[in-house]
Design a protein around this motif. Structure first.
Motif, short mmCIF file in Angstrom:
data_model
loop_
_atom_site.label_atom_id
_atom_site.label_comp_id
_atom_site.label_asym_id
_atom_site.label_seq_id
_atom_site.Cartn_x
_atom_site.Cartn_y
_atom_site.Cartn_z
N LEU A 76 0.81 -1.29 0.01
CA LEU A 76 0.03 0.00 -0.02
C LEU A 76 0.92 1.16 -0.03
O LEU A 76 2.02 1.29 0.47
N ASP A 77 0.31 2.27 -0.29
CA ASP A 77 1.01 3.64 -0.40
C ASP A 77 1.05 3.98 1.09
O ASP A 77 0.26 3.81 1.76
N LEU A 78 2.09 4.69 1.25
CA LEU A 78 2.60 5.13 2.81
C LEU A 78 1.23 6.22 3.18
O LEU A 78 0.79 5.96 4.62
N SER A 79 0.85 6.80 2.43
CA SER A 79 -0.41 7.76 2.77
C SER A 79 -1.61 6.91 3.27
O SER A 79 -2.36 7.54 4.02
N ILE A 80 -1.99 5.93 2.53
CA ILE A 80 -3.08 5.27 2.92
C ILE A 80 -2.68 4.46 4.29
O ILE A 80 -3.49 4.46 5.28
N ALA A 81 -1.64 3.54 4.44
CA ALA A 81 -1.36 3.01 5.30
C ALA A 81 -1.03 3.95 6.59
O ALA A 81 -2.02 3.46 7.69
N LEU A 120 -8.15 11.78 7.18
CA LEU A 120 -8.83 11.48 5.70
C LEU A 120 -8.73 12.88 4.77
O LEU A 120 -8.31 12.27 3.64
N ALA A 121 -8.74 13.73 5.51
CA ALA A 121 -8.86 14.87 4.66
C ALA A 121 -7.14 15.08 3.95
O ALA A 121 -6.93 15.37 3.03
N THR A 122 -6.18 14.92 5.02
CA THR A 122 -4.99 14.89 4.83
C THR A 122 -4.67 14.04 3.54
O THR A 122 -3.88 14.05 2.49
N LYS A 123 -5.00 12.60 3.81
CA LYS A 123 -4.93 11.59 2.81
C LYS A 123 -5.43 12.09 1.43
O LYS A 123 -4.71 11.93 0.33
N LEU A 124 -6.76 12.65 1.30
CA LEU A 124 -7.24 13.10 0.09
C LEU A 124 -6.42 14.17 -0.53
O LEU A 124 -6.19 14.27 -1.76
N LYS A 125 -6.19 15.23 -0.01
CA LYS A 125 -5.24 16.31 -0.19
C LYS A 125 -3.91 15.63 -0.93
O LYS A 125 -3.45 16.15 -1.94
N LEU A 126 -3.27 14.63 -0.17
CA LEU A 126 -2.03 14.33 -0.78
C LEU A 126 -2.20 13.67 -1.95
O LEU A 126 -1.32 13.88 -2.82
N GLN A 127 -3.25 12.74 -2.08
CA GLN A 127 -3.53 12.15 -3.30
C GLN A 127 -3.80 12.84 -4.42
O GLN A 127 -3.43 12.85 -5.65
N ARG A 128 -4.58 13.95 -4.08
CA ARG A 128 -4.77 15.08 -5.25
C ARG A 128 -3.74 15.68 -5.71
O ARG A 128 -3.50 15.91 -6.75
N ASP A 129 -2.88 16.17 -4.66
CA ASP A 129 -1.56 16.58 -5.03
C ASP A 129 -0.54 15.79 -5.95
O ASP A 129 -0.05 16.38 -6.82
N LEU A 130 -0.36 14.57 -5.49
CA LEU A 130 0.28 13.60 -6.21
C LEU A 130 -0.10 13.64 -7.47
O LEU A 130 0.73 13.29 -8.53
N ASN A 131 -1.32 13.57 -7.88
CA ASN A 131 -1.99 13.42 -9.02
C ASN A 131 -1.54 14.40 -10.00
O ASN A 131 -1.48 14.63 -11.39
N ILE A 132 -1.57 15.66 -9.45
CA ILE A 132 -1.59 16.93 -10.23
C ILE A 132 0.05 16.92 -10.93
O ILE A 132 0.28 17.38 -11.65
N LEU A 133 0.94 16.38 -9.93
CA LEU A 133 2.28 16.41 -10.36
C LEU A 133 2.40 15.40 -11.24
O LEU A 133 3.23 15.37 -12.16
#
Length: 133
Positions: A76-81, A120-133
């Motif tokens: 799993l991704d660290l952000s999820i785990a 949850l908000a932190t995880k969603l923001k991180l995933q969104r930011d990573l998808n933008i990069l």
């Protein structure tokens, strides 16, 4: 098929959270028996822990939890785990109610809900930011 494999990692995180929470409850029970009145009594209490079966079980639970976490990180991704480890807080509140007869009040519920929503908000923001990069 890949999503079925992924469930193993989520299950490992769930078991890890239960083990960590239960070990915290056991540590609370063990700590009540420690004599902290002076240095000599404290050292004697600490040495006595090495012969204490519940304490050894806590050590086993913590080591097993660490191994389960490493296993989960492998799939799993660290952000999820890391976000899922916040389940520990919920389990600690429930286990302390069951095993220690501690009261659950509105402050416990609000604090744990807030932590979960923040993670949850932190995880969603991180995933969104990573998808933008």
């Amino acid at each position: 098929m890949e999503s079925v494999q992924e469930y193993r990692f989520y299950f490992a995180l769930l078991v890890m959270s239960v083990f960590v929470a239960y070990s915290q409850v056991l540590m609370k029970k063990i700590s009540v028996r420690l004599d902290l009145s002076n240095y000599r009594a404290f050292v004697s209490s600490i040495i006595g822990l090495l012969k204490n079966l519940p304490f050894l079980f806590v050590v086993f639970l913590i080591l097993t939890s660490s191994i389960l976490y490493l296993f989960a990180l492998n799939g799993l991704d660290l952000s999820i785990a890391y976000s899922m480890t916040s389940l520990n807080y919920i389990f600690v509140v429930v286990f302390s109610y069951i095993f220690l007869k501690e009261k659950i009040n509105i402050y416990n519920i609000i604090a744990n809900t807030y932590k979960e929503l923040l993670n949850l908000a932190t995880k969603l923001k991180l995933q969104r930011d990573l998808n933008i990069l």
